[in-house]
Motif scaffolding. Structure first.
Motif, short mmCIF file in Angstrom:
data_model
loop_
_atom_site.label_atom_id
_atom_site.label_comp_id
_atom_site.label_asym_id
_atom_site.label_seq_id
_atom_site.Cartn_x
_atom_site.Cartn_y
_atom_site.Cartn_z
N GLN A 1 0.97 -1.32 0.04
CA GLN A 1 0.05 0.04 0.03
C GLN A 1 0.93 1.23 0.05
OE1 GLN A 1 -2.52 -1.19 3.38
NE2 GLN A 1 -3.96 -2.05 2.24
N MET A 2 2.11 1.03 0.52
CA MET A 2 2.99 2.41 0.53
C MET A 2 3.58 2.35 -0.76
SD MET A 2 4.83 1.56 4.02
CE MET A 2 6.61 2.45 3.37
N GLY A 3 3.42 1.63 -1.78
CA GLY A 3 4.02 1.53 -3.16
C GLY A 3 5.16 1.07 -3.30
N MET A 4 5.59 0.22 -2.27
CA MET A 4 6.92 -0.32 -2.72
C MET A 4 6.79 -1.48 -3.49
SD MET A 4 8.90 -1.44 0.84
CE MET A 4 9.01 -2.83 0.93
N ASP A 5 8.07 -1.68 -4.11
CA ASP A 5 8.10 -2.85 -5.33
C ASP A 5 7.68 -4.27 -4.53
OD1 ASP A 5 8.71 -0.97 -7.16
OD2 ASP A 5 11.06 -1.69 -6.96
N GLU B 1 10.19 -0.18 9.31
CA GLU B 1 10.37 1.24 8.83
C GLU B 1 11.88 1.36 8.22
OE1 GLU B 1 9.51 0.59 12.17
OE2 GLU B 1 7.47 0.91 11.66
N ARG B 2 12.61 0.96 8.95
CA ARG B 2 14.05 1.03 8.30
C ARG B 2 14.20 0.18 7.05
NH1 ARG B 2 17.52 2.55 6.53
NH2 ARG B 2 19.86 1.81 6.80
N PHE B 3 13.61 -1.04 7.09
CA PHE B 3 13.61 -1.89 5.81
C PHE B 3 12.92 -1.16 4.63
CE2 PHE B 3 11.98 -4.98 2.87
CZ PHE B 3 12.83 -5.82 2.58
N ALA B 4 11.82 -0.57 4.63
CA ALA B 4 11.38 0.11 3.72
C ALA B 4 12.26 1.28 3.07
CB ALA B 4 9.89 1.24 4.31
N ARG C 1 14.04 1.56 -0.54
CA ARG C 1 14.18 2.83 -1.33
C ARG C 1 15.42 3.23 -2.08
NH1 ARG C 1 9.40 4.67 1.27
NH2 ARG C 1 10.74 5.38 3.15
N SER C 2 16.39 3.19 -0.79
CA SER C 2 17.64 3.71 -1.26
C SER C 2 18.43 2.67 -2.12
CB SER C 2 18.67 4.05 -0.10
OG SER C 2 18.68 2.81 0.67
N VAL C 3 18.15 1.40 -2.11
CA VAL C 3 18.88 0.61 -2.81
C VAL C 3 18.28 0.46 -4.21
CG1 VAL C 3 19.11 -2.05 -3.31
CG2 VAL C 3 19.77 -1.14 -0.90
N ASN C 4 16.81 0.35 -4.29
CA ASN C 4 16.28 0.60 -5.71
C ASN C 4 16.79 1.89 -6.48
OD1 ASN C 4 15.77 -2.14 -5.07
ND2 ASN C 4 13.67 -1.83 -5.03
N ALA C 5 16.83 3.14 -5.58
CA ALA C 5 16.84 4.30 -6.46
C ALA C 5 18.22 4.33 -6.83
CB ALA C 5 16.71 5.35 -5.28
N ALA C 6 19.23 3.75 -6.07
CA ALA C 6 20.74 3.57 -6.65
C ALA C 6 20.77 2.82 -7.85
CB ALA C 6 21.63 2.95 -5.36
#
Ligand code: C2E
Ligand code: MG
Ligand code: MG
Ligand code: MG
Length: 282
Positions: free
Chosen positions: A107-111, A268-271, A275-280
């Motif tokens: 629901q947060m839009g995560m892959d 929270e930390r996992f989300a 985000r940071s890994v997939n953005a990189a």
């Protein structure tokens, strides 16, 4: 002194000790209360896909924040829960909580992310295990494809035919299955012949010392070839150093999990991590 038989060990109790409950007894007696007062939580440790550098999935690991003892390790309280049968209730809570988390991340839009849950042998001996797993997933509204179960060889200790039947049913439902802690205890290649599993998780004892131990490297390398020939992917657990990572990459391991990339963290930390890994993008 009274000697009390507990599984295979004898414990001695002196008359003086009788009034002082052991930590084990306190833990045993406070589990239900702990579940009702939200002392249990799940932390999540990513599994990294070595080919792409993307986060492939995540393992839910149970944590107990006890009011008196602080953080208690699952290595300490899971065996107690197994002994008393509380693991049935606790295991269902773990599955439901992990499913709710998958839903929330979605629901947060995560892959899409595959979430794995550890299962004890005792959970497998429940008559209606498949139905109860199905019930939790549909109640929460997650698809079986989003969930993976991590099982150890201990599930074959009793009634292996029945266990195999259950594994087939779970696989047909669409769940992913992994064989956890391979390489500890009495791991036998014969298990690999028949069981319908997707992932083989090599225990961290495999990777310890591998950098300097050539024979260990040869066993590791050969096991990966065997697993690949059986259509399984290999996850190496407990990767802590860049040198270890280098070796598992050289031997074509598919996935890794370990402190080198990330310890188990809060949801929270996992989300943030995803985000940071997939953005990189690497
Ligand atoms: P496991 O399923 O094999 O989980 C891997 C353990 O290795 C975890 O310990 C994890 O924190 C730890 N680990 C991960 N990376 C590294 C690393 O790089 N180095 C080192 N030294 N350790 C690493 P944890 O969380 O203490 O869990 C221990 C065991 O407790 C699990 O082993 C699993 O057998 C059991 N467990 C945990 N949660 C559950 C649960 O919900 N249900 C059941 N039945 N068992 C659980
Ligand atoms: Mg596991
Ligand atoms: Mg393991
Ligand atoms: Mg383990």
């Amino acid at each position: 002194y009274v000697a009390k038989k507990q599984r295979n060990t004898y414990k001695l109790y002196s008359p003086l000790m009788n009034d002082v409950p052991t930590k084990e007894l306190i833990l045993e007696n406070s589990m239900l209360d702990a579940l009702e007062t939200n002392q249990f939580m799940l932390h999540y440790q990513p599994k990294l896909e070595l080919g792409t550098g993307r986060i492939h999935g995540v393992e839910a690991l149970l944590r107990w924040k006890h009011p008196e003892f602080g953080m208690v390790s699952p290595l300490e309280f899971i065996p107690i829960a197994e002994k008393t049968g509380f693991i049935i209730l606790l295991g269902e809570w773990v599955l439901r909580t992990a499913c709710l988390q998958v839903k929330q991340w979605e629901q947060m839009g995560m892959d899409a992310i595959l979430v794995s849950v550890n299962m004890s042998m005792m959970q497998f001996q429940q008559k209606d295990i498949v139905a109860s797993i199905k019930a939790v997933m549909s109640e929460v509204g997650v698809r079986p494809e989003q969930i993976e179960l991590e099982l150890t060889e201990s599930i074959f200790m009793e009634n292996p035919e029945h266990t195999l039947q259950i594994l087939h049913e779970l696989q047909e439902l669409g769940l992913k299955l992994s064989l956890d802690d391979f390489g500890t205890g009495y791991s036998s290649l014969s298990y690999l012949q028949n069981i319908p599993i997707h992932y083989l998780k090599l225990d961290k004892s495999f990777i310890r010392g591998i950098v300097t131990d050539i024979r260990k490297q040869m066993i590791f390398k050969s096991l990966i070839v065997i697993a690949h020939n059986l259509n399984m992917k290999v996850v190496t657990e407990g990767v802590e150093t860049a040198e270890e990572l280098q070796i598992i990459k050289e031997h074509n391991c598919d996935l890794m999990q370990g402190y080198l990339f990330s310890p188990p963290v809060t949801p929270e930390r996992f989300a943030e991590l995803v985000r940071s890994v997939n953005a990189a993008g690497e």
